[in-house]
Design a protein around this motif. Structure first.
Motif, mmCIF file in Angstrom:
data_model
loop_
_atom_site.group_PDB
_atom_site.id
_atom_site.type_symbol
_atom_site.label_atom_id
_atom_site.label_comp_id
_atom_site.label_asym_id
_atom_site.label_seq_id
_atom_site.Cartn_x
_atom_site.Cartn_y
_atom_site.Cartn_z
ATOM 1 N N ASN A 130 20.581 -2.459 -4.408
ATOM 2 C CA ASN A 130 19.963 -3.556 -3.668
ATOM 3 C C ASN A 130 18.471 -3.300 -3.457
ATOM 4 N N HIS A 131 18.129 -2.131 -2.970
ATOM 5 C CA HIS A 131 16.729 -1.826 -2.689
ATOM 6 C C HIS A 131 15.938 -1.607 -3.971
ATOM 7 N N GLY A 132 16.612 -1.142 -5.038
ATOM 8 C CA GLY A 132 15.935 -1.038 -6.332
ATOM 9 C C GLY A 132 15.496 -2.408 -6.824
ATOM 10 N N CYS A 133 16.381 -3.369 -6.717
ATOM 11 C CA CYS A 133 16.042 -4.748 -7.112
ATOM 12 C C CYS A 133 14.955 -5.316 -6.201
ATOM 13 N N ALA A 134 15.084 -5.082 -4.899
ATOM 14 C CA ALA A 134 14.093 -5.589 -3.945
ATOM 15 C C ALA A 134 12.723 -4.954 -4.201
ATOM 16 N N GLY A 135 12.709 -3.656 -4.450
ATOM 17 C CA GLY A 135 11.452 -2.975 -4.737
ATOM 18 C C GLY A 135 10.813 -3.484 -6.023
ATOM 19 N N ALA A 136 11.636 -3.754 -7.035
ATOM 20 C CA ALA A 136 11.115 -4.301 -8.289
ATOM 21 C C ALA A 136 10.464 -5.664 -8.056
ATOM 22 N N VAL A 137 11.084 -6.475 -7.204
ATOM 23 C CA VAL A 137 10.489 -7.773 -6.852
ATOM 24 C C VAL A 137 9.147 -7.551 -6.159
ATOM 25 N N GLY A 138 9.093 -6.577 -5.247
ATOM 26 C CA GLY A 138 7.844 -6.278 -4.550
ATOM 27 C C GLY A 138 6.732 -5.872 -5.503
ATOM 28 N N GLU A 139 7.052 -5.013 -6.453
ATOM 29 C CA GLU A 139 6.039 -4.611 -7.436
ATOM 30 C C GLU A 139 5.640 -5.772 -8.340
ATOM 31 N N TRP A 140 6.611 -6.588 -8.710
ATOM 32 C CA TRP A 140 6.341 -7.743 -9.572
ATOM 33 C C TRP A 140 5.376 -8.709 -8.889
ATOM 34 N N ILE A 141 5.563 -8.905 -7.589
ATOM 35 C CA ILE A 141 4.701 -9.818 -6.829
ATOM 36 C C ILE A 141 3.244 -9.388 -6.912
ATOM 37 N N THR A 142 3.006 -8.082 -6.962
ATOM 38 C CA THR A 142 1.620 -7.597 -7.000
ATOM 39 C C THR A 142 0.880 -8.050 -8.243
ATOM 40 N N HIS A 143 1.620 -8.414 -9.292
ATOM 41 C CA HIS A 143 0.995 -8.879 -10.531
ATOM 42 C C HIS A 143 0.780 -10.388 -10.545
ATOM 43 N N LEU A 144 1.330 -11.089 -9.559
ATOM 44 C CA LEU A 144 1.240 -12.548 -9.543
ATOM 45 C C LEU A 144 0.090 -13.084 -8.706
ATOM 46 N N VAL A 145 -0.327 -12.329 -7.718
ATOM 47 C CA VAL A 145 -1.344 -12.838 -6.790
ATOM 48 C C VAL A 145 -2.530 -11.878 -6.735
ATOM 49 N N SER A 146 -3.648 -12.394 -6.276
ATOM 50 C CA SER A 146 -4.844 -11.565 -6.165
ATOM 51 C C SER A 146 -4.667 -10.535 -5.051
ATOM 52 N N ALA A 147 -5.493 -9.501 -5.105
ATOM 53 C CA ALA A 147 -5.424 -8.439 -4.101
ATOM 54 C C ALA A 147 -5.659 -8.995 -2.692
ATOM 55 N N GLN A 148 -6.601 -9.913 -2.551
ATOM 56 C CA GLN A 148 -6.905 -10.500 -1.242
ATOM 57 C C GLN A 148 -5.720 -11.304 -0.713
ATOM 58 N N THR A 149 -5.118 -12.130 -1.567
ATOM 59 C CA THR A 149 -3.953 -12.922 -1.163
ATOM 60 C C THR A 149 -2.791 -12.011 -0.810
ATOM 61 N N LEU A 150 -2.573 -10.995 -1.626
ATOM 62 C CA LEU A 150 -1.488 -10.048 -1.377
ATOM 63 C C LEU A 150 -1.672 -9.349 -0.037
ATOM 64 N N ARG A 151 -2.897 -8.965 0.272
ATOM 65 C CA ARG A 151 -3.176 -8.310 1.557
ATOM 66 C C ARG A 151 -2.774 -9.204 2.720
ATOM 67 N N TRP A 152 -3.112 -10.485 2.653
ATOM 68 C CA TRP A 152 -2.768 -11.409 3.731
ATOM 69 C C TRP A 152 -1.256 -11.656 3.794
ATOM 70 N N VAL A 153 -0.635 -11.827 2.642
ATOM 71 C CA VAL A 153 0.815 -12.053 2.610
ATOM 72 C C VAL A 153 1.542 -10.837 3.193
ATOM 73 N N LEU A 154 1.142 -9.640 2.773
ATOM 74 C CA LEU A 154 1.789 -8.426 3.284
ATOM 75 C C LEU A 154 1.532 -8.235 4.772
ATOM 76 N N GLY A 155 0.309 -8.438 5.196
ATOM 77 C CA GLY A 155 -0.010 -8.281 6.619
ATOM 78 C C GLY A 155 0.819 -9.206 7.490
ATOM 79 N N VAL A 156 0.881 -10.469 7.110
ATOM 80 C CA VAL A 156 1.674 -11.445 7.871
ATOM 81 C C VAL A 156 3.166 -11.116 7.761
ATOM 82 N N SER A 157 3.599 -10.660 6.577
ATOM 83 C CA SER A 157 5.011 -10.299 6.401
ATOM 84 C C SER A 157 5.409 -9.137 7.313
ATOM 85 N N PHE A 158 4.569 -8.126 7.398
ATOM 86 C CA PHE A 158 4.875 -6.991 8.276
ATOM 87 C C PHE A 158 4.927 -7.429 9.743
ATOM 88 N N ILE A 159 4.034 -8.299 10.143
ATOM 89 C CA ILE A 159 4.065 -8.810 11.522
ATOM 90 C C ILE A 159 5.326 -9.641 11.739
#
Length: 191
Positions: free
Chosen positions: A48-77
């Motif tokens: 389960n976590h292997g698949c989830a982690g793969a999705v997380g890494e895949w997402i990093t290739h879809l969005v810009s670093a700035q967008t990813l930073r905001w998405v991750l920051g809001v997600s953690f909150i």
């Protein structure tokens, strides 16, 4: 090392009182065979976590670093807030066709983790640290830290854990990660 320690700590704390930990208590009480239950939890979590982690890494290739930073920051909150909301366990999560102790645990845990806060945290952590193996190892160890005692000690420890305090600590860690990410911590990681 930071990715491993943060992943382990967050999942171990977030898992206390989580529906999958409650599932571990129920499976332990029902089957009274800790080894196949523990192995089932381990395999289900790795997949389960292997698949989830793969999705997380895949997402990093879809969005810009700035967008990813905001998405991750809001997600953690968001994870911080979600951690403070108690889980509800459905008895249906423990009722599966007769597949033996290992098979029942494997399927029940895999399904119970789908969309669970620890699975979502794995996606976010893998995107944050961009190190799939280390994050999945950490989240899996965190899952085992929380669930192995539940399987072995069962009801003897269930009522002694300060679940609200543990969830509060986990929420605080998620919130700090969120704010730190929004403020640019992790820019050295390409975020």
């Amino acid at each position: 090392m930071e990715a491993f320690l943060v992943s382990t700590g967050i999942v171990a704390l977030a898992e206390i009182g989580d529906k999958t930990q409650l599932l571990a208590f129920i499976l332990a009480a029902k089957f009274r065979k800790p080894v196949p239950i523990i192995v089932g939890i381990l395999v289900a979590t790795l997949v389960n976590h292997g698949c989830a982690g793969a999705v997380g890494e895949w997402i990093t290739h879809l969005v810009s670093a700035q967008t990813l930073r905001w998405v991750l920051g809001v997600s953690f909150i968001g994870m911080a807030i979600w951690t403070l909301i108690p889980d509800k366990f459905e008895e249906e999560d423990a009722k599966l066709a007769r597949m033996g102790v290992f098979g029942t645990t494997l399927v029940a845990f895999f399904l119970a983790e789908m969309g669970d806060k620890t699975q979502i945290a794995t996606v976010a952590l893998a995107a944050q640290y961009q190190n799939l193996a280390v994050v999945v190892a950490g989240t899996t160890i965190g899952m085992m830290i929380a669930n192995v005692p539940a399987v072995i000690l069962g009801d003897r420890i269930a009522h002694r854990m300060p679940v609200r305090l543990v969830h509060g600590i986990a929420a605080a860690i998620f919130a700090v990660l969120g704010v730190a990410t929004l403020l640019g911590a992790g820019e050295g990681l390409g975020l």
